[in-house]
Design an enzyme around this catalytic site. Structure first.
Site, mmCIF file in Angstrom:
data_model
loop_
_atom_site.group_PDB
_atom_site.id
_atom_site.type_symbol
_atom_site.label_atom_id
_atom_site.label_comp_id
_atom_site.label_asym_id
_atom_site.label_seq_id
_atom_site.Cartn_x
_atom_site.Cartn_y
_atom_site.Cartn_z
ATOM 1 N N GLY A 50 0.847 -1.194 0.000
ATOM 2 C CA GLY A 50 0.000 0.000 0.000
ATOM 3 C C GLY A 50 0.880 1.240 0.000
ATOM 4 O O GLY A 50 1.970 1.239 -0.567
ATOM 5 N N ARG A 51 0.386 2.285 0.657
ATOM 6 C CA ARG A 51 1.135 3.560 0.657
ATOM 7 C C ARG A 51 2.520 3.408 1.279
ATOM 8 O O ARG A 51 3.532 3.785 0.684
ATOM 9 C CB ARG A 51 0.324 4.618 1.414
ATOM 10 N N ILE A 52 2.573 2.845 2.494
ATOM 11 C CA ILE A 52 3.871 2.770 3.185
ATOM 12 C C ILE A 52 4.761 1.710 2.534
ATOM 13 O O ILE A 52 5.961 1.919 2.356
ATOM 14 C CB ILE A 52 3.671 2.509 4.700
ATOM 15 N N THR A 59 6.567 -2.461 11.405
ATOM 16 C CA THR A 59 6.054 -1.124 11.754
ATOM 17 C C THR A 59 4.548 -1.069 11.460
ATOM 18 O O THR A 59 3.982 0.013 11.375
ATOM 19 C CB THR A 59 6.757 -0.004 10.944
ATOM 20 N N ARG A 92 1.368 -3.432 12.742
ATOM 21 C CA ARG A 92 0.665 -3.558 14.013
ATOM 22 C C ARG A 92 1.234 -4.770 14.726
ATOM 23 O O ARG A 92 1.524 -5.791 14.078
ATOM 24 C CB ARG A 92 -0.842 -3.759 13.803
ATOM 25 N N GLU A 143 0.521 -3.651 23.513
ATOM 26 C CA GLU A 143 1.212 -2.368 23.664
ATOM 27 C C GLU A 143 0.724 -1.694 24.926
ATOM 28 O O GLU A 143 -0.489 -1.584 25.111
ATOM 29 C CB GLU A 143 0.961 -1.462 22.452
ATOM 30 N N HIS A 149 6.255 2.433 19.325
ATOM 31 C CA HIS A 149 5.230 2.865 18.357
ATOM 32 C C HIS A 149 5.390 4.352 17.999
ATOM 33 O O HIS A 149 4.523 5.172 18.300
ATOM 34 C CB HIS A 149 3.818 2.569 18.895
HETATM 35 P P1 NAP Z 1 -2.568 0.975 3.036
HETATM 36 O O1 NAP Z 1 -2.163 1.930 1.969
HETATM 37 O O2 NAP Z 1 -3.988 0.630 3.194
HETATM 38 O O3 NAP Z 1 -1.677 -0.333 2.884
HETATM 39 C C1 NAP Z 1 -1.950 -1.564 3.487
HETATM 40 C C2 NAP Z 1 -1.832 -2.621 2.435
HETATM 41 O O4 NAP Z 1 -1.873 -3.908 3.040
HETATM 42 C C3 NAP Z 1 -2.980 -2.563 1.439
HETATM 43 O O5 NAP Z 1 -2.589 -1.895 0.294
HETATM 44 C C4 NAP Z 1 -3.310 -4.019 1.185
HETATM 45 O O6 NAP Z 1 -2.967 -4.238 -0.169
HETATM 46 C C5 NAP Z 1 -2.332 -4.808 2.057
HETATM 47 N N1 NAP Z 1 -2.995 -5.951 2.688
HETATM 48 C C6 NAP Z 1 -4.147 -5.975 3.398
HETATM 49 N N2 NAP Z 1 -4.427 -7.220 3.813
HETATM 50 C C7 NAP Z 1 -3.436 -8.003 3.357
HETATM 51 C C8 NAP Z 1 -3.156 -9.379 3.452
HETATM 52 N N3 NAP Z 1 -3.992 -10.213 4.077
HETATM 53 N N4 NAP Z 1 -2.032 -9.843 2.876
HETATM 54 C C9 NAP Z 1 -1.212 -9.008 2.215
HETATM 55 N N5 NAP Z 1 -1.420 -7.701 2.076
HETATM 56 C C10 NAP Z 1 -2.513 -7.197 2.646
HETATM 57 O O7 NAP Z 1 -2.113 1.533 4.461
HETATM 58 P P2 NAP Z 1 -0.777 2.333 4.825
HETATM 59 O O8 NAP Z 1 -1.085 3.776 4.909
HETATM 60 O O9 NAP Z 1 0.349 1.851 3.968
HETATM 61 O O10 NAP Z 1 -0.591 1.798 6.324
HETATM 62 C C11 NAP Z 1 -0.435 0.423 6.569
HETATM 63 C C12 NAP Z 1 -0.544 0.113 8.048
HETATM 64 O O11 NAP Z 1 0.615 0.591 8.723
HETATM 65 C C13 NAP Z 1 -1.691 0.819 8.782
HETATM 66 O O12 NAP Z 1 -2.909 0.121 8.644
HETATM 67 C C14 NAP Z 1 -1.211 0.854 10.212
HETATM 68 O O13 NAP Z 1 -1.661 -0.293 10.904
HETATM 69 C C15 NAP Z 1 0.304 0.808 10.079
HETATM 70 N N6 NAP Z 1 0.946 2.091 10.492
HETATM 71 C C16 NAP Z 1 1.798 2.071 11.533
HETATM 72 C C17 NAP Z 1 2.442 3.239 11.894
HETATM 73 C C18 NAP Z 1 3.396 3.257 13.045
HETATM 74 O O14 NAP Z 1 3.419 4.231 13.763
HETATM 75 N N7 NAP Z 1 4.186 2.232 13.242
HETATM 76 C C19 NAP Z 1 2.203 4.429 11.202
HETATM 77 C C20 NAP Z 1 1.319 4.393 10.132
HETATM 78 C C21 NAP Z 1 0.694 3.210 9.774
HETATM 79 P P3 NAP Z 1 -3.794 -5.206 -1.116
HETATM 80 O O15 NAP Z 1 -5.172 -4.627 -1.241
HETATM 81 O O16 NAP Z 1 -3.022 -5.220 -2.341
HETATM 82 O O17 NAP Z 1 -3.775 -6.492 -0.383
HETATM 83 C C1 GLV Z 2 -0.187 4.590 13.472
HETATM 84 O O1 GLV Z 2 0.149 3.529 13.898
HETATM 85 C C2 GLV Z 2 -1.222 4.769 12.512
HETATM 86 O O2 GLV Z 2 -1.910 3.799 12.169
HETATM 87 O O3 GLV Z 2 -1.386 5.922 12.067
#
Ligand code: NAP
Ligand code: GLV
Ligand code: GLV
Length: 328
Positions: A156-158, A236, A238, A267, A286
């Site tokens: 996805g985005r990250i 990074t 969940r 957490e 986190h």
């Molecule tokens: P995003 O753009 O929605 O990316 C998540 C990707 O995961 C989706 O594009 C999806 O792609 C894929 N996915 C979902 N279920 C899956 C599965 N079963 N197997 C494989 N791939 C799967 O979200 P993002 O903005 O990148 O953020 C991702 C996650 O990072 C957030 O939901 C959050 O939990 C975490 N995060 C953590 C922090 C931190 O502080 N550590 C900060 C920001 C975000 P497909 O549709 O192609 O499967």
């Molecule tokens: C942080 O973990 C977020 O999902 O924005």
């Protein structure tokens, strides 16, 4: 009369300023989140809630707020702490903060990759403990990042921001997601593979999926056994995407070389968690999106979502747009 809103933690001031122009704002003042029973009391009768990933927002809480509630706005991109189905059923739009934290979080994941590969945290502890006596030709040997294979789980985005950075290190980039993303894979020179192949071939495996039933304990004992010997896991996403005892076993038995986590289950991690006894792990509290600039942008975005909801307008970033269609 101004609408009433509750904000579950102190967020950057510019977000609060925006909210105060529109509403009577109560902010939970403590550094710790309100316990669930307190939250149940605090939200009674409010028109909108601004919440954090540390709050459990379920159907009972939504009912405790009351039917007048117009919006739930989360100060995060991940919304696994919110029962989205329950919100949709009640016609409550839920907002989140995607995009503005993508690069900041990918930067932190890279900090973890580099710190783990080159044993930066161990080195710092060694220096402070007074053990550094001389330069050593075979001391603190780590793993090269340049030219290695990076496996991105969740494109996805990250995940894509990780691939972009990896290009600068001349890495081979593999990714696994539920679907192929042909345009993105071309743009970031990433190759789509199944999860087993990714685990088998990657020197670094970095997790970037959202947390769902499907991704809960995605990294379990079977999957760790498929990882390449000497490889490094970065999480990074969940905490619950990784099964903690399975990770402990993989690290303690040397199945994998190292792990670097920004998120844990639970957490905060408990002080007696066996993972904390290991030398080959780095654990951050986190802090993925924790830069001054990004937290400021998240505060504005969460406030914008909330205000749009109060006005009965479509949220700029809504995770359950089904609430806007007649047939729910
Ligand atoms: P995003 O753009 O929605 O990316 C998540 C990707 O995961 C989706 O594009 C999806 O792609 C894929 N996915 C979902 N279920 C899956 C599965 N079963 N197997 C494989 N791939 C799967 O979200 P993002 O903005 O990148 O953020 C991702 C996650 O990072 C957030 O939901 C959050 O939990 C975490 N995060 C953590 C922090 C931190 O502080 N550590 C900060 C920001 C975000 P497909 O549709 O192609 O499967
Ligand atoms: C942080 O973990 C977020 O999902 O924005
Ligand atoms: C190390 O410091 C070197 O000069 O090779």
């Amino acid at each position: 009369m101004k609408p009433k809103i509750f904000v579950t933690r102190i967020i950057p001031e510019k977000g609060l300023e925006m909210l105060r122009l529109q509403a009577d704002v109560e902010v939970w003042p403590d550094p710790s989140p309100p316990d669930y029973p307190i939250l149940l009391q605090k939200v009674k009768g409010i028109d909108a809630l601004l919440c954090m990933l540390t709050d459990t927002i379920d159907g009972s809480l939504m009912d405790a707020i009351g039917p007048q509630v117009k919006v739930i706005s989360q100060f995060a991109v991940g919304v696994d702490n919110i029962d989205i189905t329950a919100a949709t059923r009640r016609g409550i739009p839920v907002g989140n903060t995607p995009g503005v934290l993508t690069d900041t979080t990918a930067d932190l994941a890279w900090a973890l990759i580099m710190a783990a590969a080159r044993r930066v945290v161990e080195g710092d502890k060694f220096t402070r403990s007074g053990k550094w006596k001389t330069w050593g030709p075979i001391d603190f040997l780590g793993r090269d990042i340049y030219g290695a294979t990076l496996g991105i789980v969740g494109f996805g985005r990250i995940g894509r921001a990780m691939a972009k950075r990896a290009q600068g290190f001349d890495m081979r980039i593999l990714y696994y997601s539920r679907r192929r993303h042909p345009e993105a894979e071309q743009k970031y020179c990433a190759q789509y593979v199944d999860l087993d192949t990714l685990l088998h071939e990657s020197d670094f495996v970095s997790l970037h999926t959202n947390l769902s039933e499907e991704t809960h304990h995605l990294m379990n004992a079977t999957r760790f056994k498929k990882m390449k010997s000497g490889s490094i896991l970065i999480n990074t996403a969940r905490g619950p995407v990784v099964d903690p005892p399975a990770l402990y076993h993989a690290l303690a038995s040397g199945t994998i070389a190292y792990a670097a986590l920004d998120v844990t289950e639970p957490e905060p991690i408990r002080p007696d968690d066996p993972l904390l006894t290991l030398d080959n792990i780095i654990i951050c509290p986190h802090i993925g999106s924790a830069s001054h600039k990004t937290r400021g942008k998240m505060a504005l975005m969460a406030a914008e979502n909330l205000i749009a909801g109060l006005k009965g307008e479509r949220l700029p970033n809504c995770v359950n747009p089904q609430v806007y269609t007649a047939s729910r």
